[in-house]
Structure formats: structure tokens, C-alpha cells
Write a protein that holds these residues in place. Structure first.
Motif, PDB file in Angstrom:
ATOM      1  N   HIS A  42       0.821  -1.211   0.000  1.00 49.92           N
ATOM      2  CA  HIS A  42       0.000   0.000   0.000  1.00 49.92           C
ATOM      3  C   HIS A  42       0.853   1.258   0.000  1.00 49.92           C
ATOM      4  CE1 HIS A  42      -3.522   2.498   0.741  1.00 49.92           C
ATOM      5  NE2 HIS A  42      -2.842   3.113   1.705  1.00 49.92           N
ATOM      6  N   ILE A  43       2.035   1.180   0.588  1.00 53.59           N
ATOM      7  CA  ILE A  43       2.864   2.376   0.738  1.00 53.59           C
ATOM      8  C   ILE A  43       3.965   2.421  -0.314  1.00 53.59           C
ATOM      9  CG2 ILE A  43       4.344   3.665   2.327  1.00 53.59           C
ATOM     10  CD1 ILE A  43       2.919   2.225   4.620  1.00 53.59           C
ATOM     11  N   GLY A  44       4.622   1.295  -0.557  1.00 51.14           N
ATOM     12  CA  GLY A  44       5.670   1.250  -1.564  1.00 51.14           C
ATOM     13  C   GLY A  44       6.938   1.963  -1.165  1.00 51.14           C
ATOM     14  N   GLY A  45       7.185   2.096   0.124  1.00 50.63           N
ATOM     15  CA  GLY A  45       8.386   2.795   0.581  1.00 50.63           C
ATOM     16  C   GLY A  45       8.244   3.170   2.039  1.00 50.63           C
ATOM     17  N   ARG A  46       8.798   4.348   2.381  1.00 46.87           N
ATOM     18  CA  ARG A  46       8.696   4.877   3.751  1.00 46.87           C
ATOM     19  C   ARG A  46       9.285   3.911   4.774  1.00 46.87           C
ATOM     20  NH1 ARG A  46       8.034  10.258   3.435  1.00 46.87           N
ATOM     21  NH2 ARG A  46       6.157  10.860   2.294  1.00 46.87           N
ATOM     22  N   THR A  47      10.396   3.266   4.410  1.00 44.36           N
ATOM     23  CA  THR A  47      10.967   2.256   5.296  1.00 44.36           C
ATOM     24  C   THR A  47      11.367   2.830   6.644  1.00 44.36           C
ATOM     25  OG1 THR A  47      11.773   1.045   3.372  1.00 44.36           O
ATOM     26  CG2 THR A  47      12.774   0.518   5.496  1.00 44.36           C
ATOM     27  N   ALA A  48      12.018   3.991   6.648  1.00 45.09           N
ATOM     28  CA  ALA A  48      12.482   4.571   7.913  1.00 45.09           C
ATOM     29  C   ALA A  48      11.308   4.852   8.842  1.00 45.09           C
ATOM     30  CB  ALA A  48      13.270   5.853   7.635  1.00 45.09           C
ATOM     31  N   ALA A  49      10.255   5.436   8.300  1.00 40.69           N
ATOM     32  CA  ALA A  49       9.091   5.759   9.129  1.00 40.69           C
ATOM     33  C   ALA A  49       8.401   4.490   9.610  1.00 40.69           C
ATOM     34  CB  ALA A  49       8.122   6.643   8.351  1.00 40.69           C
ATOM     35  N   LEU A  50       8.280   3.497   8.726  1.00 45.53           N
ATOM     36  CA  LEU A  50       7.655   2.238   9.127  1.00 45.53           C
ATOM     37  C   LEU A  50       8.460   1.559  10.237  1.00 45.53           C
ATOM     38  CD1 LEU A  50       6.329   0.514   5.880  1.00 45.53           C
ATOM     39  CD2 LEU A  50       4.998   1.275   7.854  1.00 45.53           C
ATOM     40  N   ARG A  51       9.778   1.628  10.143  1.00 46.57           N
ATOM     41  CA  ARG A  51      10.602   1.046  11.198  1.00 46.57           C
ATOM     42  C   ARG A  51      10.333   1.726  12.542  1.00 46.57           C
ATOM     43  NH1 ARG A  51      16.225   0.841   7.758  1.00 46.57           N
ATOM     44  NH2 ARG A  51      15.955  -1.238   6.835  1.00 46.57           N
ATOM     45  N   ASP A  71      10.646  -6.328   5.018  1.00 38.83           N
ATOM     46  CA  ASP A  71      11.701  -6.055   5.996  1.00 38.83           C
ATOM     47  C   ASP A  71      11.143  -6.302   7.399  1.00 38.83           C
ATOM     48  OD1 ASP A  71      13.560  -4.980   7.713  1.00 38.83           O
ATOM     49  OD2 ASP A  71      13.906  -3.177   6.532  1.00 38.83           O
ATOM     50  N   PRO A  72      11.705  -7.250   8.153  1.00 36.92           N
ATOM     51  CA  PRO A  72      11.157  -7.548   9.483  1.00 36.92           C
ATOM     52  C   PRO A  72      11.128  -6.344  10.410  1.00 36.92           C
ATOM     53  CG  PRO A  72      12.743  -9.225   8.801  1.00 36.92           C
ATOM     54  CD  PRO A  72      12.839  -8.120   7.802  1.00 36.92           C
ATOM     55  N   SER A  73      12.029  -5.405  10.220  1.00 37.39           N
ATOM     56  CA  SER A  73      12.056  -4.246  11.109  1.00 37.39           C
ATOM     57  C   SER A  73      10.897  -3.298  10.862  1.00 37.39           C
ATOM     58  CB  SER A  73      13.377  -3.491  10.946  1.00 37.39           C
ATOM     59  OG  SER A  73      13.483  -2.916   9.655  1.00 37.39           O
ATOM     60  N   THR A  74      10.176  -3.482   9.748  1.00 40.06           N
ATOM     61  CA  THR A  74       9.016  -2.628   9.460  1.00 40.06           C
ATOM     62  C   THR A  74       7.701  -3.291   9.848  1.00 40.06           C
ATOM     63  OG1 THR A  74       8.707  -3.477   7.201  1.00 40.06           O
ATOM     64  CG2 THR A  74      10.246  -1.630   7.494  1.00 40.06           C
ATOM     65  N   VAL A  75       7.760  -4.528  10.351  1.00 43.04           N
ATOM     66  CA  VAL A  75       6.536  -5.273  10.681  1.00 43.04           C
ATOM     67  C   VAL A  75       6.408  -5.356  12.199  1.00 43.04           C
ATOM     68  CG1 VAL A  75       5.282  -7.437  10.447  1.00 43.04           C
ATOM     69  CG2 VAL A  75       6.720  -6.608   8.566  1.00 43.04           C
ATOM     70  N   PRO A  76       5.403  -4.720  12.790  1.00 42.11           N
ATOM     71  CA  PRO A  76       5.226  -4.802  14.241  1.00 42.11           C
ATOM     72  C   PRO A  76       4.784  -6.199  14.644  1.00 42.11           C
ATOM     73  CG  PRO A  76       3.355  -3.687  13.253  1.00 42.11           C
ATOM     74  CD  PRO A  76       4.351  -3.902  12.153  1.00 42.11           C
ATOM     75  N   PRO A  77       5.011  -6.587  15.888  1.00 47.73           N
ATOM     76  CA  PRO A  77       4.524  -7.896  16.350  1.00 47.73           C
ATOM     77  C   PRO A  77       3.004  -7.941  16.335  1.00 47.73           C
ATOM     78  CG  PRO A  77       5.294  -6.575  18.197  1.00 47.73           C
ATOM     79  CD  PRO A  77       5.690  -5.836  16.950  1.00 47.73           C
ATOM     80  N   GLU A  78       2.470  -9.142  16.241  1.00 46.73           N
ATOM     81  CA  GLU A  78       1.012  -9.286  16.232  1.00 46.73           C
ATOM     82  C   GLU A  78       0.483  -9.105  17.645  1.00 46.73           C
ATOM     83  OE1 GLU A  78      -2.470 -12.112  14.311  1.00 46.73           O
ATOM     84  OE2 GLU A  78      -0.382 -12.769  14.301  1.00 46.73           O
ATOM     85  N   LEU A  79      -0.209  -8.017  17.839  1.00 51.74           N
ATOM     86  CA  LEU A  79      -0.773  -7.650  19.133  1.00 51.74           C
ATOM     87  C   LEU A  79      -2.243  -7.304  18.933  1.00 51.74           C
ATOM     88  CD1 LEU A  79       2.124  -5.290  20.278  1.00 51.74           C
ATOM     89  CD2 LEU A  79       1.629  -7.560  21.210  1.00 51.74           C
ATOM     90  N   PRO A  80      -3.011  -7.184  20.009  1.00 54.07           N
ATOM     91  CA  PRO A  80      -4.404  -6.727  19.844  1.00 54.07           C
ATOM     92  C   PRO A  80      -4.445  -5.388  19.100  1.00 54.07           C
ATOM     93  CG  PRO A  80      -4.051  -7.548  22.056  1.00 54.07           C
ATOM     94  CD  PRO A  80      -2.695  -7.514  21.412  1.00 54.07           C
ATOM     95  N   ALA A  81      -5.417  -5.239  18.220  1.00 53.41           N
ATOM     96  CA  ALA A  81      -5.515  -4.021  17.410  1.00 53.41           C
ATOM     97  C   ALA A  81      -5.679  -2.802  18.314  1.00 53.41           C
ATOM     98  CB  ALA A  81      -6.693  -4.121  16.447  1.00 53.41           C
ATOM     99  N   PRO A  82      -5.039  -1.691  17.974  1.00 53.65           N
ATOM    100  CA  PRO A  82      -5.199  -0.481  18.787  1.00 53.65           C
ATOM    101  C   PRO A  82      -6.586   0.122  18.621  1.00 53.65           C
ATOM    102  CG  PRO A  82      -3.936   0.002  16.808  1.00 53.65           C
ATOM    103  CD  PRO A  82      -4.151  -1.481  16.823  1.00 53.65           C
TER     104      PRO A  82
END
Length: 689
Positions: free
Chosen positions: A16-25, A79-90
């Protein structure tokens, strides 16, 4: 950390984003940090200029936080550093179109808090056993009325105290001026490192490579672009995409507009001439107009009504009229010839119209000739940043809004708000607010009754109280019940009718009965602003020179002006004692004509209470209407059919109520007492304000 191609070339981008790696991290690290982690921020403020891609980034991040969306993403390839752990939805109380209070109550509902005030919401959040994660998107789009300043109110009244609550982990998408205010205010009260600001225009978070890839993908026929010489040739496409991304700086919106303009009107475009590519939203407008041989000012005037529009946009059939109003000249021909000119910047929205459009039973909309128009298409700008640019270029926004307001009023058929286009009646207040003319508009009970109470209330609340007339103050007092009950026009009319009588504006109540053609569930006969009414009783008073007179007896404090003290056993009849007699020694009574103050005549303003005859239980049981009462509601029901004919809801508790056999309801709250004649044939729900 810049999220360069070298960092990410072995991973699939977020689709959906196609980038923004630093922000996603950074966002993933915030989401995955354990509560109380000292080196991780608890509050993240996501900001950037309008069009910087804040909303798109946040949407993509929320996909990673929601279980069902995660299943649709190639997580193993990212990139694993851009994927948060699976937690209850905020909790995600979206701010678009809502007031600050509504956003807070959405949050309270999400966490099932037992709060009755905004202060209690924050206190209960702080008292939760486990920390909660809250994400607030679209702060810049808060509020039902654009000019009412709701984004600032949301930051000050909701986000700031949320961020200060230690049990809340907060991520908020905030426009830059308010982000600066929020972060600086929190810096004074929170420990260092608690708040992180991610500004997508700053080099640390900008994504130049992502912009280039965005442009190249948008130009690719495999993804929907038309086949043109510079789109089917891979080398030309890549070169043009790189040039578009380079010229756009840090703005995905400028990339989007550049591509739209080129693909929608490719004639005369030279992909080798970078000067034809925009570096800003304003330049995108001007370059597109000049390439099509048009005056850039003509394009801006065409778009001005959309830049000044409310809610989801203006009805398509009003666009030319409003553009002409702003321009001060007939723009119809220019607009008929200029759809290609405006096309890259306009987004049509097909709006479903139900069978009770505007609560009048009409479908479709009313055209300028008064004929019904089937279907409904709204037009809005592709992005709010375009509106910002257009408004900034207007010589006088207030004057432009004045011209639009006048044009909208001119299309109200016979000045009957029941027949007005829904956009006109629901959003005329927003236009007149920015024009500085709203107080002058707030004298028509028809507008009060037929306009959507949510935007109308928000607009009125934005006007200084000293500028509002008495009818507007009555409306504002009643508005919380209008929105709470989601009442339709007839019920809004009933609420306002009784409120006008309460506030000493009977001419407005009479106008609702006489001009609007609505069958209300009652007519308010009188209202007394007397405090401390503890009981009411209906009865009749014998007259020596004529028939008995129906009266209402009100138990009031002994020091109430005009009240008559109750004797030790005054008024006792057949061994029965009334509610006001049970107050003997502590209260007094006021006796009021049931249908009006003149019923008692002028010779005996304080008749002997012992003469008042109450209806017997048999008379009450034989009456066609019955009464049920709760703390803040009353129901009047038809005994024969068992159907509710009127239901009253109050914003303050009822202290007393009684119903006469012939259908006159007397009620009391802390504000005083009033009498309503109930229409037994009407089945309706309404409210006492």
C-alpha cells in the motif's frame, strides 16, 4: 536511518505504501516496545506538510496492526524491522468529520468505560490495569464544519491529555502547525524521550526513492496508465518517473498531480522538458492550465467553490453557479469547455440518496429550475492541499464565501428549507460562518428544523456568544438533544417549539406550527421559569359565576414570588392528600390555569387550594391517554392501542409530571414548569429541552 534502496533491496515493499521504510521502522518499534521501556517513545506525532503522505503511511501501518489485514500482506517478504509484532488491534477513533468530544467518546465506547464526563474518560483510562494503544488519524479533517477550528480543539482537549496519561500509548497524525504546538506543550510536562515527532518532510524521514518508484509505477500501462510513447517505452517511462520524483521534492501529492495532468492531457507534453513538471501543488495547477492554453486564474476560479466546500463536496449541478458567484462573472461556458482543465484536480463522489432525502420524502435533488434531478453526484478536490492552495490565492476568502452563501440562498425554492437541496440546508451555516454572516441567518425556524443539527450546531458554537440572537441561543441549548436523539424534522420541530416557548419566544413556536406544515405531537401552552418545583397536579377549580376552570398546582419553595403557603391540612379532600400537601410546612403552591394563565381571571390570582378538585382514579383510568415516567424521559401512550403518542427526553431530570384526562401534560424540571397539549392521533418521539 533513511530507508535507502541498499537497505531494502532484498525485501518486498509494503504493497500500500511502496516505501517509507524509515518511518515504518520507527512506527513498528513504537508498537512493539514493551510498556515502560525507557529508550522507546510512548507518544508518536506523525506530521508533515499537507500532501506529504501522512494518511497513506498511517493507513499502511494500521494494516500491519490488524489481524485480518496482516493475512493479506506478504509479511515474510517484507523487511522484518518494518513489521510490528502481532498484538491486539489499537483503538482507532478516526477524527474525520467529528468533534473533539465525539472522538473522545468513541474512545470511551471502544474501551467500554463507565464515564459520564470527559474528565472521567481520562481518569478511567489512567486507572486501567493494562496500558492501551490509541491511534488517531486525520486530525486535520476533524469537525463537521471546516471553519470552526475543530482540529486545534481536538489537539488541546483530547490529544494533549491523552498523551499526558501514562497508561496510554498514543500515535496521532497531526498537521505541522498543531504538531509543533502539541510536541512543545508536552515537552514541558513529560520526561525527555517520551515524545517522538516524525516529520515526513525532514530528510531523516523523506523517501526520495519511494517517490520515484511511485511515479514510475503510476506511468506503467500494466497498472492502468494509458499507452503513450513515454509510458510504453520502459526507458522513457523510468526517466520520466525519475524526473517527476526529483521535481516533487518530498511530496507524494505533487507526484500524483504531475502524473494525472500528463496522462489526462498528454497533448503538448514534452517528457524531456523538466520545466513542465511541477515542484509544488500551486505549480501543478498553473503548469497544467498553461499547457492547455488556459489562464491559470480561470482554473483556480473553477476550483474555488470546491476549495470552500463543506463535508464531502458540492452537488455537481451547483458547481457552475457557485464558480460564477466567486468569479463575479458567468463561468458556465468556461466550465463546459474546461472539464479537461479541472479534471486532474477533481474527484466525483456518487452519493446514495434514500427514500427520505432530507426527510421530505423527496429523492434526488432540486436543480436550478426547481425540477427534481435523479441521482446525486458530489464534487470535491482530489486532496485538501489543493484547497489550501486555492484559498491562499483568493483575494478575500470572506468575500468569496459571502458570494457563495448568497448564491446558495437564491436556489432555495420559495425560501422553503424543506424543499432545499440537502447540501444547501445542511451546510449553508458553514459558508456563512466563514463569511461572518451566520448570526444574520439564525432567525428562520425553518432552517433550525430542517438543517442537519450536527454541522449547524458546530457552526453556531463557533460564533462568539455575544453575537448570537435569542433564537440561536435557544437552538444551541436544544441542539444536544437534537443530535442525541437523531430526530427527524418533525421531531426537531417539536423539540424547538417547546424550547422557544420556554425561552419566551412564542412567535417562533407559532411560526413552527403555522408555516412549516408539520404535525407536531404537541403544542406547548405555557411555560413558567420557576425554580424548585417538586410536584405538579392537575385539577379543576369551581367558579361561583361559571363553569369550573382546569388548573395546574405547582409545589414550590416557600419563598417563591406569588406562591401561597400550604396550611397544616389545607386542601384535604376525602382523606386524600396531594403531593404538594405532603410538603406542608416546607412548600408553597402556585395555581396556574391549565390551558393558559388567563383562565383564572384577574380577580382571584391565588385561589384557595382547598377548592381544587383532582381527577379521581376512575377518571384517570377512563382517560384516552396514559403517562409513564422515568428519570429523564416521559411517555404518553394511547390506552386503546397501547401505542406511544409522545415520548419526551430531557437533558435534566424531570422532577414532576401529571396528565389531565383531556390530554394536557404538565411537567417540571429544575428550569421550571410547562404544559403541553398532546395530539392523541400522532405517534412520535420528541424531547423536552
Amino acid at each position: 536511518m533513511t530507508g535507502s534502496t541498499q537497505d531494502t533491496q532484498d525485501y518486498a515493499p509494503h504493497p500500500h505504501i511502496g516505501g517509507r521504510t524509515a518511518a515504518l521502522r520507527a512506527l513498528a518499534a513504537w508498537r512493539g516496545a514493551a510498556p515502560g521501556t525507557l529508550d522507546a517513545p510512548r507518544v508518536v506525532v506523525l506530521t508533515g506538510s499537507s500532501g506529504s503522505g501522512r494518511s497513506r503511511l498511517l493507513t499502511g501501518f494500521l494494516m500491519l496492526c490488524e489481524t485480518e489485514f496482516r493475512k493479506q500482506l506478504p509479511l515474510d517478504e517484507m523487511d522484518p524491522s518494518t513489521v510490528p509484532p502481532e498484538l491486539p488491534a489499537p483503538g482507532v477513533p478516526t477524527a474525520e468529520g467529528l468533534t473533539a468530544a465525539q472522538v473522545l467518546w468513541l474512545l470511551a465506547d471502544h474501551y467500554e468505560l463507565n464515564a459520564t464526563s470527559t474528565a472521567e474518560v481520562f481518569a478511567e483510562l489512567a486507572a486501567l490495569e493494562e496500558p492501551v494503544t490509541v491511534v488517531v488519524p486525520d486530525v486535520d479533517r476533524a469537525g463537521p464544519v471546516r471553519a470552526a477550528g475543530e482540529p486545534a480543539r481536538l489537539v488541546r482537549e483530547v490529544l494533549t491529555p491523552l498523551a499526558a496519561t501514562e497508561s496510554v500509548r498514543l500515535l496521532a497524525e497531526v498537521p505541522r502547525p498543531l504538531a509543533v504546538e502539541l510536541a512543545s506543550g508536552l515537552a514541558d510536562v513529560l520526561p525527555p524521550g517520551t515524545v517522538q515527532v516524525i516529520d515526513l518532510d525532514e530528510p531523516e524521514w523523506a523517501d526520495a526513492e519511494g517517490l520515484v518508484l511511485h511515479a514510475q509505477t503510476a506511468l506503467n500501462p500494466d497498472f492502468g496508465a494509458p499507452e503513450l510513447p513515454f509510458t510504453i517505452d520502459p526507458a522513457a517511462r523510468l526517466a520520466l518517473g525519475a524526473a517527476i520524483g526529483r521535481r516533487a521534492g518530498t511530496s507524494p501529492l505533487v507526484v500524483q498531480l504531475a502524473v494525472h495532468c500528463v496522462l489526462m492531457a498528454p497533448e503538448g507534453f514534452d517528457p524531456a522538458d523538466e520545466s513542465q513538471l511541477p515542484t509544488s501543488v500551486g505549480e501543478a495547477l498553473d503548469l497544467h492550465a498553461r499547457r492547455l492554453g488556459a489562464d491559470p486564474q480561470t482554473l483556480r476560479l473553477m476550483l474555488a467553490p470546491l476549495a470552500l466546500a463543506e463535508a464531502d463536496g458540492i452537488p455537481a449541478h451547483l458547481w457552475a453557479r457557485l464558480a460564477s458567484a466567486v468569479a463575479g462573472r458567468d463561468m458556465r461556458q468556461a466550465m463546459a469547455d474546461g472539464m479537461l482543465l479541472a479534471g486532474p484536480f477533481v474527484q466525483p463522489v456518487e452519493q446514495e440518496v434514500d427514500g427520505e432525502d432530507g426527510e421530505t420524502g423527496q429523492t434526488g435533488q432540486t436543480g436550478e429550475d426547481g425540477q427534481r434531478v435523479s441521482g446525486r453526484t458530489l464534487l470535491r478536490l482530489l486532496h485538501p492541499a489543493i484547497g489550501d492552495e486555492i484559498r491562499a490565492g483568493l483575494p478575500n476568502v470572506r468575500a468569496a464565501q459571502t458570494q457563495i452563501a448568497v448564491a446558495l440562498l437564491e436556489v432555495v425554492p420559495e425560501q422553503d428549507w424543506a424543499k432545499a437541496d440537502t447540501y444547501v440546508r445542511d451546510h449553508i451555516a458553514g459558508h456563512t460562518l466563514e463569511a461572518g454572516l451566520l448570526p444574520q441567518l439564525l432567525t428562520d425556524p425553518g432552517l433550525f428544523v430542517h438543517a442537519d443539527p450536527v454541522p449547524l450546531r458546530a457552526a453556531i458554537e463557533a460564533v462568539p456568544a455575544e453575537e448570537l440572537g435569542a433564537p440561536a441561543r435557544t437552538y444551541l441549548r436544544t441542539a444536544p438533544l437534537l443530535t442525541r436523539t437523531q430526530a427527524h424534522a418533525t421531531l426537531r420541530a417539536a423539540l424547538l417549539e417547546t424550547a422557544f416557548v420556554e425561552d419566551g419566544l412564542p412567535e417562533y413556536a407559532d411560526a413552527i406550527h403555522g408555516r412549516l406544515g408539520l404535525e407536531l405531537p404537541w403544542r406547548t401552552l405555557w411555560s413558567m421559569p420557576v425554580a424548585g418545583v417538586s410536584a405538579v397536579t392537575v385539577g379543576t377549580l369551581p367558579r361561583p359565576d361559571g363553569p369550573t376552570v382546569p388548573v395546574a398546582v405547582l409545589a414550590v419553595p416557600a419563598d417563591t414570588p406569588g406562591a401561597r403557603p400550604v396550611g397544616e391540612r389545607s386542601g384535604e379532600r376525602s382523606g386524600e392528600r396531594s403531593g404538594e400537601e405532603n410538603e406542608a410546612g416546607r412548600t408553597a403552591v402556585l395555581v396556574h390555569g391549565l390551558a393558559g394563565p388567563g383562565d383564572l381571571g384577574e380577580s382571584d390570582p391565588a385561589p384557595d387550594l382547598g377548592q381544587v378538585m383532582r381527577p379521581s382514579e376512575e377518571e384517570r383510568a377512563a382517560a384516552p391517554l396514559g403517562l409513564s415516567r422515568g428519570a429523564d424521559y416521559l411517555r404518553v401512550w394511547d390506552r386503546a392501542s397501547q401505542e406511544v403518542v409522545a415520548a419526551l427526553i430531557s437533558d435534566v431530570p424531570f422532577t414532576a409530571a401529571d396528565l389531565s384526562p383531556d390530554g394536557i401534560l404538565v411537567i417540571a424540571t429544575e428550569r421550571g414548569a410547562k404544559a403541553l397539549r398532546i395530539r392523541p392521533a400522532t405517534s412520535a418521539i420528541a424531547s423536552s429541552s
